[in-house]
Design an enzyme around this catalytic site. Structure first.
Site, PDB file in Angstrom:
ATOM      1  N   SER A 209       0.890  -1.206  -0.120  1.00  0.00           N
ATOM      2  CA  SER A 209      -0.251  -0.038   0.138  1.00  0.00           C
ATOM      3  C   SER A 209       0.952   1.293  -0.016  1.00  0.00           C
ATOM      4  O   SER A 209       2.151   1.171   0.309  1.00  0.00           O
ATOM      5  CB  SER A 209      -0.898  -0.089   1.189  1.00  0.00           C
ATOM      6  OG  SER A 209      -1.690  -0.884   1.229  1.00  0.00           O
ATOM      7  N   ARG A 210       0.188   2.336  -0.344  1.00  0.00           N
ATOM      8  CA  ARG A 210       0.850   3.667  -0.320  1.00  0.00           C
ATOM      9  C   ARG A 210       0.744   4.103   1.357  1.00  0.00           C
ATOM     10  O   ARG A 210       0.048   3.265   1.874  1.00  0.00           O
ATOM     11  CB  ARG A 210       0.341   4.561  -1.247  1.00  0.00           C
ATOM     12  CG  ARG A 210       0.540   4.224  -2.741  1.00  0.00           C
ATOM     13  CD  ARG A 210       0.241   5.294  -3.680  1.00  0.00           C
ATOM     14  NE  ARG A 210       0.126   4.996  -5.084  1.00  0.00           N
ATOM     15  CZ  ARG A 210       1.302   4.942  -5.720  1.00  0.00           C
ATOM     16  NH1 ARG A 210       2.486   5.473  -5.112  1.00  0.00           N
ATOM     17  NH2 ARG A 210       1.426   4.547  -6.929  1.00  0.00           N
ATOM     18  N   ILE A 212      -0.310   5.560   4.709  1.00  0.00           N
ATOM     19  CA  ILE A 212      -1.585   5.756   5.541  1.00  0.00           C
ATOM     20  C   ILE A 212      -1.512   7.095   6.210  1.00  0.00           C
ATOM     21  O   ILE A 212      -1.911   8.111   6.055  1.00  0.00           O
ATOM     22  CB  ILE A 212      -2.189   4.554   6.121  1.00  0.00           C
ATOM     23  CG1 ILE A 212      -2.499   3.466   5.377  1.00  0.00           C
ATOM     24  CG2 ILE A 212      -3.405   4.896   6.974  1.00  0.00           C
ATOM     25  CD1 ILE A 212      -2.827   2.237   5.995  1.00  0.00           C
ATOM     26  N   THR A 213      -0.812   6.955   7.433  1.00  0.00           N
ATOM     27  CA  THR A 213      -0.431   7.904   8.174  1.00  0.00           C
ATOM     28  C   THR A 213       1.092   8.319   8.167  1.00  0.00           C
ATOM     29  O   THR A 213       1.551   9.248   8.778  1.00  0.00           O
ATOM     30  CB  THR A 213      -0.684   7.628   9.644  1.00  0.00           C
ATOM     31  OG1 THR A 213      -0.247   6.800   9.963  1.00  0.00           O
ATOM     32  CG2 THR A 213      -2.484   7.474   9.624  1.00  0.00           C
ATOM     33  N   SER A 214       1.948   7.690   7.264  1.00  0.00           N
ATOM     34  CA  SER A 214       3.295   7.795   7.503  1.00  0.00           C
ATOM     35  C   SER A 214       3.559   8.729   6.194  1.00  0.00           C
ATOM     36  O   SER A 214       3.100   8.808   5.450  1.00  0.00           O
ATOM     37  CB  SER A 214       4.069   6.386   7.302  1.00  0.00           C
ATOM     38  OG  SER A 214       3.835   5.877   6.289  1.00  0.00           O
ATOM     39  N   THR A 218       5.870   1.310   1.390  1.00  0.00           N
ATOM     40  CA  THR A 218       6.796   0.519   0.476  1.00  0.00           C
ATOM     41  C   THR A 218       6.599   0.916  -0.913  1.00  0.00           C
ATOM     42  O   THR A 218       7.536   1.196  -1.523  1.00  0.00           O
ATOM     43  CB  THR A 218       6.747  -0.846   0.700  1.00  0.00           C
ATOM     44  OG1 THR A 218       7.071  -1.172   2.185  1.00  0.00           O
ATOM     45  CG2 THR A 218       7.463  -1.657  -0.345  1.00  0.00           C
ATOM     46  N   ASP A 271      -6.305   3.712  12.370  1.00  0.00           N
ATOM     47  CA  ASP A 271      -5.578   2.464  11.784  1.00  0.00           C
ATOM     48  C   ASP A 271      -5.783   1.560  12.995  1.00  0.00           C
ATOM     49  O   ASP A 271      -5.066   0.845  13.549  1.00  0.00           O
ATOM     50  CB  ASP A 271      -3.985   2.720  11.435  1.00  0.00           C
ATOM     51  CG  ASP A 271      -3.514   1.389  10.535  1.00  0.00           C
ATOM     52  OD1 ASP A 271      -4.605   0.670  10.124  1.00  0.00           O
ATOM     53  OD2 ASP A 271      -2.385   1.456  10.419  1.00  0.00           O
ATOM     54  N   LYS A 303       3.126   2.186  16.427  1.00  0.00           N
ATOM     55  CA  LYS A 303       1.865   1.845  16.429  1.00  0.00           C
ATOM     56  C   LYS A 303       1.352   1.210  17.531  1.00  0.00           C
ATOM     57  O   LYS A 303       0.343   1.235  18.076  1.00  0.00           O
ATOM     58  CB  LYS A 303       1.659   1.417  15.059  1.00  0.00           C
ATOM     59  CG  LYS A 303      -0.054   1.224  14.832  1.00  0.00           C
ATOM     60  CD  LYS A 303      -0.200   0.712  13.441  1.00  0.00           C
ATOM     61  CE  LYS A 303       0.171   1.656  12.230  1.00  0.00           C
ATOM     62  NZ  LYS A 303      -0.166   1.181  10.833  1.00  0.00           N
TER      63      LYS A 303
END
Length: 506
Positions: A209-210, A212-214, A218, A271, A303
């Site tokens: 995935s692209r 989210i909150t970072s 990857t 998340d 997290k």
């Protein structure tokens, strides 16, 4: 006098591409005084069914006034134009969107009820089809957050997400994968693990995935080195040729609802456990994975904050993974500080390349973590004996086979390129001598995001110190990189009131 009513069938408007980026949400723009808005009783944020001669979509209505559009036109956002794929000036029919039966299940979940598998399947089908508005998506994400999902519900959601998209089957197993639950800036081990394990003949069709909150996921980091937006046939060709790939999962339609939900989670900064498990395992199951190693970083600003939380999450992941037919091993890792030096797509890519190229100045913490996880994956798959995974992975990295394989994968995906560099930077220096006592992962990630990452690939933060380091007054602690002066200033403004994100004790 009786008269026969005249039925007006002219519920059509010419379509116009507006060039407005609404991300993944399809939006239609109509004049508030046009005949269709009046006749249909459309209001702002109405859900509108748009139908051409070949395709239909549902879009959210934004109403405009003045000369922004002429009365005979309807404008489409980029997302709506992409989905409908009309010709410029083509006419389309407009009507109220049909009622969605799955919304009754959503309302039940909002009121705290547990849902059956069929309900999750209906919701995921409608989300994948683009029938849910952002408001409805936000309601679903929020209703499932916290501890509002049973273990059965998490399994139902995971399987429904898998079934709503394509599912890959591979001839030669085992099919291996690795995933981090996230929350740790710079933790870009996947780009090292894929070439290591595929060198030994394992198959690793990695879809990611692209962010989210970072400041970088990857897929964001890999994209500065090679294309990641490949189709399913292109993905198969890469994997058949090289044994592995590193791609954006949304492009190959694997668990497509996940990318839609991630977009909402990013906006809400949520998340939750249930959706985290479903997000991770649905992508792996859809990709055909049989063996999965999970990296679970644990730290006060990661997290997962404690070992107890990690154990609880790992149990759920293992339980759901087992029900999906996967063999899963979780590895608890240090989440007390960022991994590597770079935070942001290009900076993290530079760390990866330095390790692959054997640079003695490469970040050793990122190197070791990647080798631990790669070794665990080699052992889990049965490719090497238990206890020999780390040394096997290290030998592949040391002798250059991993670099050669990584280059081959990049070339197969469309060509390898060097990471971009930012034009603007700022260095934060220590105000006094002392020892680095704490590094706040979340605040560091926010500095990098304010600098423009991941949308600006060269933006981010480079860390110059580690926990426990002795520093002198004036010694660099971190550097901010930005592609524009405005983004650098924006990031600096946040940093200037959060100087304790690197805590130096005298």
């Amino acid at each position: 006098m009786n008269s026969t009513p005249v039925i007006n069938h002219a519920s059509t408007l010419r379509l116009r591409r507006m060039g407005i980026n609404t991300h993944q949400e399809p939006v239609v723009y109509m004049r508030e005084d046009c005949h269709i808005c009046r006749a249909e009783g459309f209001t702002a944020h109405s859900r509108v069914l748009i139908t051409t001669s070949s395709k239909s979509i549902i879009a959210t209505l934004n109403m405009v006034s003045g000369d922004f559009l002429i009365l005979e036109e309807a404008g489409l956002s980029e997302a709506a134009w992409r989905l409908l794929a009309p010709q410029e000036g083509e006419t389309a029919h407009f009507s109220h969107a049909p009622a969605l039966d799955s919304l009754s299940h959503l309302r039940s979940k909002v009121y705290g009820k547990s849902l059956e598998e069929g309900a999750y399947q209906e919701i995921m089908r409608d989300i994948t089809a683009g029938f849910y508005s952002d408001v409805e998506l936000s309601s679903f994400v929020t209703a499932c957050a916290g501890s509002r999902m049973t273990h059965d519900e998490i399994f139902y959601l995971t399987r429904a997400m898998v079934q709503a998209g394509d599912q890959l089957k591979w001839d030669n197993g085992p099919i291996v994968d690795k995933h981090s639950v996230g929350g740790l800036p710079g933790n870009r081990t996947t780009l090292l693990i894929v070439p290591i394990v595929t060198c030994l003949g394992l198959t690793m069709p990695k879809t990611s995935s692209r962010a989210i909150t970072s400041p970088a996921g990857t897929a964001d980091t890999m994209e500065v080195l090679a294309p990641v937006d490949l189709s399913l046939p292109q993905m198969r060709k890469v994997v058949e040729q090289e044994g592995g790939c590193i791609l954006w999962g949304g492009a190959v339609h694997l668990s497509p609802a996940d990318d839609t939900l991630i977009r909402i989670e990013r906006a809400l900064d949520l998340d939750s456990e249930g959706q985290l498990v479903a997000s991770v395992l649905s992508k792996k199951a859809a990709a055909g994975s049989t063996h999965l190693v999970l990296d679970v970083p644990v730290g006060p600003t990661a997290k997962v904050r404690s070992a107890e939380e990690a154990v609880k999450l790992i149990k759920v992941l293992e339980m759901i993974g087992s029900r999906l037919g996967m063999k899963l091993k979780a590895v608890m890792t240090d989440g007390s500080q960022p991994v590597g030096r770079g935070i942001g797509p290009a900076l993290e890519a530079m760390d990866v390349l330095s390790i692959l190229r054997g640079d003695p100045q490469a970040p050793q913490d990122l190197r070791r973590r990647a080798l631990v996880l790669a070794g665990a994956l080699l052992e889990l798959s049965g490719k090497v004996d238990v206890g020999r995974g780390f040394e096997t992975a290290e030998s592949i990295l040391n002798d250059g086979r991993a670099l050669k394989k990584f280059r081959a994968i990049c070339e197969a995906q469309g060509g390898m390129r060097e990471p971009p560099r930012a034009d603007f930077s700022y260095v934060l220096e220590a105000k006094s001598p002392g020892q680095v006592a704490q590094i706040d992962n979340r605040k560091l990630a926010r500095v990098a995001k304010f600098a423009g990452a991941p949308a600006a690939p060269a933006a981010g933060v480079e860390i110059h110190v580690r926990l426990g380091d002795r520093v002198e007054k004036g010694q660099p602690l971190l550097s901010i990189f930005a592609e524009t002066r405005g983004e650098l200033a924006y990031s600096f403004d946040y940093l200037s009131v959060h100087l304790n994100l690197i805590d130096v004790k005298v």
